[in-house]
Design an enzyme around this catalytic site. Structure first.
Site, PDB file in Angstrom:
ATOM      1  N   THR A   1      -0.994   2.365   6.846  1.00 19.58           N
ATOM      2  CA  THR A   1      -0.977   1.261   6.325  1.00 19.58           C
ATOM      3  C   THR A   1      -1.014  -0.018   7.237  1.00 19.58           C
ATOM      4  O   THR A   1      -0.503   0.159   8.410  1.00 19.58           O
ATOM      5  CB  THR A   1       0.336   0.762   5.166  1.00 19.58           C
ATOM      6  OG1 THR A   1       0.340  -0.331   4.536  1.00 19.58           O
ATOM      7  CG2 THR A   1       1.562   1.036   6.259  1.00 19.58           C
ATOM      8  N   GLY A   2      -1.396  -1.239   6.826  1.00 21.65           N
ATOM      9  CA  GLY A   2      -1.548  -2.201   7.804  1.00 21.65           C
ATOM     10  C   GLY A   2      -2.819  -2.956   7.533  1.00 21.65           C
ATOM     11  O   GLY A   2      -3.617  -2.779   6.575  1.00 21.65           O
ATOM     12  N   HIS A   3      -3.322  -3.693   8.543  1.00 20.82           N
ATOM     13  CA  HIS A   3      -4.432  -4.376   8.429  1.00 20.82           C
ATOM     14  C   HIS A   3      -5.612  -3.560   8.453  1.00 20.82           C
ATOM     15  O   HIS A   3      -5.938  -2.981   9.691  1.00 20.82           O
ATOM     16  CB  HIS A   3      -4.570  -5.648   9.564  1.00 20.82           C
ATOM     17  CG  HIS A   3      -5.839  -6.483   9.449  1.00 20.82           C
ATOM     18  ND1 HIS A   3      -6.591  -6.516  10.184  1.00 20.82           N
ATOM     19  CD2 HIS A   3      -6.053  -7.511   8.624  1.00 20.82           C
ATOM     20  CE1 HIS A   3      -7.632  -7.334  10.291  1.00 20.82           C
ATOM     21  NE2 HIS A   3      -7.319  -7.694   8.881  1.00 20.82           N
ATOM     22  N   GLY A   4      -6.410  -3.564   7.446  1.00 21.26           N
ATOM     23  CA  GLY A   4      -7.661  -2.276   7.126  1.00 21.26           C
ATOM     24  C   GLY A   4      -8.593  -2.521   8.297  1.00 21.26           C
ATOM     25  O   GLY A   4      -8.889  -1.492   8.732  1.00 21.26           O
TER      26      GLY A   4
ATOM     27  N   ARG B   1     -15.324  -5.256  -0.657  1.00 20.55           N
ATOM     28  CA  ARG B   1     -14.686  -4.992   0.553  1.00 20.55           C
ATOM     29  C   ARG B   1     -13.986  -3.801   0.477  1.00 20.55           C
ATOM     30  O   ARG B   1     -13.385  -3.535  -0.518  1.00 20.55           O
ATOM     31  CB  ARG B   1     -13.614  -6.161   0.991  1.00 20.55           C
ATOM     32  CG  ARG B   1     -13.028  -5.948   2.406  1.00 20.55           C
ATOM     33  CD  ARG B   1     -11.392  -5.096   2.115  1.00 20.55           C
ATOM     34  NE  ARG B   1     -10.921  -5.109   3.247  1.00 20.55           N
ATOM     35  CZ  ARG B   1      -9.736  -4.559   3.307  1.00 20.55           C
ATOM     36  NH1 ARG B   1      -9.324  -3.850   2.587  1.00 20.55           N
ATOM     37  NH2 ARG B   1      -8.997  -4.573   4.302  1.00 20.55           N
TER      38      ARG B   1
ATOM     39  N   THR C   1       0.773  -1.336  -0.036  1.00 19.80           N
ATOM     40  CA  THR C   1       0.186   0.153  -0.104  1.00 19.80           C
ATOM     41  C   THR C   1       0.984   1.115  -0.006  1.00 19.80           C
ATOM     42  O   THR C   1       2.143   1.231   0.446  1.00 19.80           O
ATOM     43  CB  THR C   1      -0.782   0.126   1.342  1.00 19.80           C
ATOM     44  OG1 THR C   1      -1.848  -1.020   1.193  1.00 19.80           O
ATOM     45  CG2 THR C   1      -1.548   1.380   1.711  1.00 19.80           C
TER      46      THR C   1
ATOM     47  N   GLY D   1     -11.689  -1.290   2.892  1.00 17.53           N
ATOM     48  CA  GLY D   1     -10.752  -1.075   3.674  1.00 17.53           C
ATOM     49  C   GLY D   1     -10.446   0.227   4.366  1.00 17.53           C
ATOM     50  O   GLY D   1     -11.538   1.067   4.584  1.00 17.53           O
TER      51      GLY D   1
HETATM   52  C1  LIG Z   1      -0.584  -6.881   6.123  1.00 17.11           C
HETATM   53  C2  LIG Z   1      -0.396  -5.282   5.522  1.00 17.11           C
HETATM   54  C3  LIG Z   1       0.549  -4.595   6.778  1.00 17.11           C
HETATM   55  C4  LIG Z   1       0.067  -4.913   4.288  1.00 17.11           C
HETATM   56  C5  LIG Z   1      -0.235  -3.624   3.971  1.00 17.11           C
HETATM   57  N1  LIG Z   1      -1.626  -3.572   3.450  1.00 17.11           N
HETATM   58  C6  LIG Z   1      -2.558  -2.648   3.536  1.00 17.11           C
HETATM   59  O1  LIG Z   1      -1.926  -1.532   4.078  1.00 17.11           O
HETATM   60  C7  LIG Z   1      -4.167  -2.808   3.383  1.00 17.11           C
HETATM   61  C8  LIG Z   1      -4.943  -1.627   3.591  1.00 17.11           C
HETATM   62  N2  LIG Z   1      -4.821  -0.870   4.623  1.00 17.11           N
HETATM   63  C9  LIG Z   1      -6.250  -2.353   3.473  1.00 17.11           C
HETATM   64  O2  LIG Z   1      -6.503  -2.979   4.482  1.00 17.11           O
HETATM   65  O3  LIG Z   1      -7.078  -2.323   2.557  1.00 17.11           O
HETATM   66  C10 LIG Z   1       0.180  -3.364   2.426  1.00 17.11           C
HETATM   67  O4  LIG Z   1      -0.335  -3.561   1.412  1.00 17.11           O
HETATM   68  O5  LIG Z   1       1.649  -2.981   2.468  1.00 17.11           O
END
Ligand SMILES: CC(C)C[C@H](NC(=O)C[C@H](N)C(=O)O)C(=O)O
Length: 308
Positions: free
Chosen positions: A219-222, A196, A168, A198
């Site tokens: 960024t991270g687990h939405g 879906r 992301t 996020g």
């Molecule tokens: C596993 C994570 C740390 C990876 C991270 N994902 C997102 O940021 C996804 C975005 N926030 C959502 O949920 O749509 C990435 O793409 O680098």
């Protein structure tokens, strides 16, 4: 005021050696682009849009071309942008078949009375603004196809602490007039349900910008980020007088302890101090300020170089 731009390329697991170099170069290109826009008198909004556009066009990152695929093998993208001057914001979710969702988000901010358009309505608006529709396959890469296959084989139940090698993208900036802005863009999470949405397009979660405080992109687990409103929560701590470091640790720490949710953020205050923080294994980032470019991917490595 001396301009600043900071970019990130997602929360990630450890990145392989050959990909690392491409990811690092993408970060440097994006930060340099944002900084040049600011140096030429562009606004913070121009800079974050410019930096994120570079990364959406780069197939190494999970945004625009190179986005992860949903359960049907399609790209559905989310993006948002915010102007800290007047808190105006624009977002799009579940958009397909356009190269640069962040540009569409900016048009929502500037050309509509709304903050957020989704799916078909967003597509119609894009067409009315003259944004070309491209075949969805143009956004799909070999890497994203393999990634979905692997995820399906492993029947990847999407856990809050899942760590995938994604990307992301986001940017925060401070311009010479003291305005801040953020932009964040993503393909979301691999193997996600159709429709879906996020955190990335949701203001307060995927980012926030307020000239009175600063700007942040996450960024991270939405699902975890949404539940704690990670971006606004972090800025709340800044408002309360915490240092940037403390604010980032508190909000990311809360998300981790409360939900086991992992992520990362780039945070900038109104005077141009910045910090980058993550609880995922790594987070590619770069920051341009005072003619210097700082960058890194893993915890122990920060490089400082002169900007061209
Ligand atoms: C596993 C994570 C740390 C990876 C991270 N994902 C997102 O940021 C996804 C975005 N926030 C959502 O949920 O749509 C990435 O793409 O680098």
């Amino acid at each position: 005021m001396d301009p600043v731009v900071v970019v990130h390329g997602g929360g990630a697991s450890n990145i392989s050696k050959d990909r690392k170099e491409r990811v690092r170069q993408g970060m440097v290109r994006a930060a340099t682009e944002g900084y040049n826009i600011l140096k030429q008198g562009g606004t913070a909004v121009d800079a974050v849009e410019g930096a994120v556009t570079v990364l959406e066009d780069d197939p190494e990152f999970n945004a625009g071309r190179g986005s992860v695929l949903n359960v049907n093998g399609e790209v559905e993208m989310d993006a948002s942008i915010m102007d800290g001057k007047d808190l105006s914001t624009g977002a799009v979710s579940a958009v397909r078949c356009i190269a640069n969702p962040i540009k569409l988000a900016r048009l929502v901010m500037e050309k509509t009375p709304h903050c957020f358009l989704t799916d078909q309505g967003a597509a119609k608006f894009a067409a009315s603004m003259g944004i070309p529709e491209i075949p969805g396959e143009q956004l799909v890469t070999e890497r994203s196809k393999k990634h979905l296959e692997k995820e399906k084989q492993e029947k990847g139940a999407q856990k809050a602490d899942c760590q995938k090698n994604l990307g992301t993208v986001g940017a925060v900036a401070l311009d010479s007039k003291g305005n801040v802005a953020y932009a964040t863009s993503t393909g979301g999470i691999v193997n996600k349900m159709v429709g879906r949405v996020g955190d990335t397009p949701c203001v307060g979660s995927g980012g926030y910008a307020d000239n009175d405080i600063g700007a942040i992109s996450t960024t991270g687990h939405g699902e975890s980020i949404l539940k704690v409103n990670l971006a606004r929560l972090t800025l709340f701590y800044v408002e309360q007088g915490k240092t940037l470091e403390e604010a980032a640790n508190l909000s990311l720490g809360y998300m981790k302890s409360r939900l086991k949710g992992l992520g990362g953020l780039i945070l900038l205050n109104k005077t141009g101090d910045w910090v980058v923080k993550w609880t995922s294994a790594a987070m590619p980032w770069a920051a341009a300020k005072d003619g210097k470019l700082h960058s890194g991917i893993n915890l122990d490595e920060t490089t400082i170089a002169d900007l061209p």
